[in-house]
Enzyme design. Structure first.
Site, PDB file in Angstrom:
ATOM      1  N   ILE A 174      46.685  34.920  44.070  1.00  0.00           N
ATOM      2  CA  ILE A 174      46.198  35.998  43.223  1.00  0.00           C
ATOM      3  C   ILE A 174      46.476  37.308  43.955  1.00  0.00           C
ATOM      4  CG2 ILE A 174      44.473  34.673  41.974  1.00  0.00           C
ATOM      5  CD1 ILE A 174      42.338  35.668  43.841  1.00  0.00           C
ATOM      6  N   ASP A 175      46.496  38.390  43.216  1.00  0.00           N
ATOM      7  CA  ASP A 175      46.863  39.681  43.781  1.00  0.00           C
ATOM      8  C   ASP A 175      45.899  40.122  44.873  1.00  0.00           C
ATOM      9  OD1 ASP A 175      48.966  39.923  41.966  1.00  0.00           O
ATOM     10  OD2 ASP A 175      47.697  40.897  40.476  1.00  0.00           O
ATOM     11  N   LYS A 176      46.389  40.991  45.722  1.00  0.00           N
ATOM     12  CA  LYS A 176      45.596  41.548  46.822  1.00  0.00           C
ATOM     13  C   LYS A 176      44.260  42.097  46.324  1.00  0.00           C
ATOM     14  CE  LYS A 176      45.583  45.637  49.796  1.00  0.00           C
ATOM     15  NZ  LYS A 176      46.334  46.848  50.183  1.00  0.00           N
TER      16      LYS A 176
END
Length: 366
Positions: A174-176
């Site tokens: 998942i994104d930062k």
């Protein structure tokens, strides 16, 4: 031609040319338009003219012609210093280089003592609750301080786990700046099983997102291919489902709470494309609140009064990242076959943001 047949670099094996950030490999530390040399091949004096995609197929192992063609489409293949398409004919003496927009990976994943919120762990896998702001995997601009470095420390005494072995470790990303649940495989067998479940869409994932604007309906489905935005390579765009651009993506949304100018929604993914929820929601006119990359840091709904602008600034300060949380994760245990289901409560920043909007919404309706 050089006698030794080079292996295709890991960067090209992993690189998804429709997916520039590769779900966290390159995030806000991207290297702009710089290109880095990863392979250099010099054609023999006796080389007969041949298409560059076939030439590379003959000299690079463990890749596909389609992947090489996508590299050429992305201007990552050069002949004598200039980008060429797949149909370029390689001639005697040509210098063919593979250029990528990230440095060649020459680092080793080093264990780092970074706190992890471990929701579940057994001999096969871990489920992690990732905080917003933590990069998942080392990449350009983020070579340390990542979730992978933290996992290497957490599992340093497990002789089966090698953080530099791609057959174990992260199953998805998942994104930062997205918080929430991730599953990590400790063994090759566990990773194979879990990857198959993600590939066949038999896992269960629900996300909570605060988005701009009210919805006319209580639920709906967004269908549209997701691929690189031609105007901004760090952003994804939505294309028609019958186009050749991007990859198919389906997001089902359901309204959880209406708060005037914003709405809390639940999203269920049928596919797992990079920035899928962020891109799909922007596509239908509901960017995620505070999502700078997709326009969510603009005041998209509401008055233009000084007091309202101050309210929005304070709301952004409470949750200075896209308001997106991977709330639930379900899958079949790779060894026992048991159905595993996990839930992560909303983090403090999103809760504080929701309370602020609830209070304003209640005041306006009373």
């Amino acid at each position: 031609m050089n006698k030794d047949t080079p292996e295709i670099p890991d960067e090209l094996l992993m690189y998804d040319f429709d997916d520039p950030e590769n779900e966290g490999v390159v995030d806000d530390g991207a290297e702009g338009d710089s290109l880095y040399e990863h392979r250099r091949l010099v054609a023999d004096a006796g080389q007969n003219p041949v298409r560059v995609d076939k030439f590379l197929m003959d000299h690079l192992r463990d890749t596909s012609r389609n992947r090489i063609q996508k590299a050429a489409e992305a201007s990552f293949i050069q002949a004598n210093g200039k980008s060429v398409k797949s149909n370029y004919k390689v001639k005697a003496g040509d210098v063919i280089t593979l250029m990528l927009d990230r440095p060649k990976r020459e680092w080793e994943i080093i264990p780092e003592d970074i706190a992890l919120d471990v929701v579940f762990e057994d001999s096969d896998l871990l489920v992690i609750n990732k905080p917003a702001g933590l990069v998942v995997h080392p990449g350009a601009g983020n070579f340390s301080g990542t979730l992978v470095n933290a996992l290497a420390w957490h599992l340093k005494d497990d002789p089966r786990y090698d953080p530099n072995d791609p057959t174990v470790g992260l199953v998805h990303r998942i994104d930062k700046d997205t918080s929430g649940l991730l599953v990590v495989a400790k063994t090759p067998e566990a990773k194979t099983s879990l990857c198959k479940q993600f590939f066949h869409h038999t896992t269960h994932r629900l996300y909570n997102a605060l988005v701009w604007g009210p919805f006319a309906q209580d639920e709906g489905t967004i269908e549209g291919n997701i691929g690189r935005d031609p105007k901004d390579r760090l952003r994804m765009a939505v294309f028609p489902t019958d186009s050749n651009n991007g990859k198919p993506a389906i997001t089902h949304w359901h309204v959880l709470e209406r708060m005037g100018y914003v709405t809390l929604v639940q999203c269920r993914l049928e596919t797992g494309r990079t920035h899928q929820i962020r891109a799909h929601m922007r596509h239908i006119g509901h960017p995620l609140f505070a999502d700078e990359r997709y326009g969510g840091t603009e005041i998209l709904r509401g008055e233009q009064t000084a007091s309202y602008k101050a309210f929005i600034r304070n709301a952004f300060a409470l949750c200075p990242r896209q308001a997106l949380h991977a709330r639930t994760l379900g899958f079949q245990h790779p060894t026992t076959g048991q159905e595993m289901n996990f839930e992560s409560p909303l983090p403090e920043d999103m809760n504080a943001l929701l309370e602020k909007w609830r209070a304003r919404s209640n005041n306006e309706t009373n």
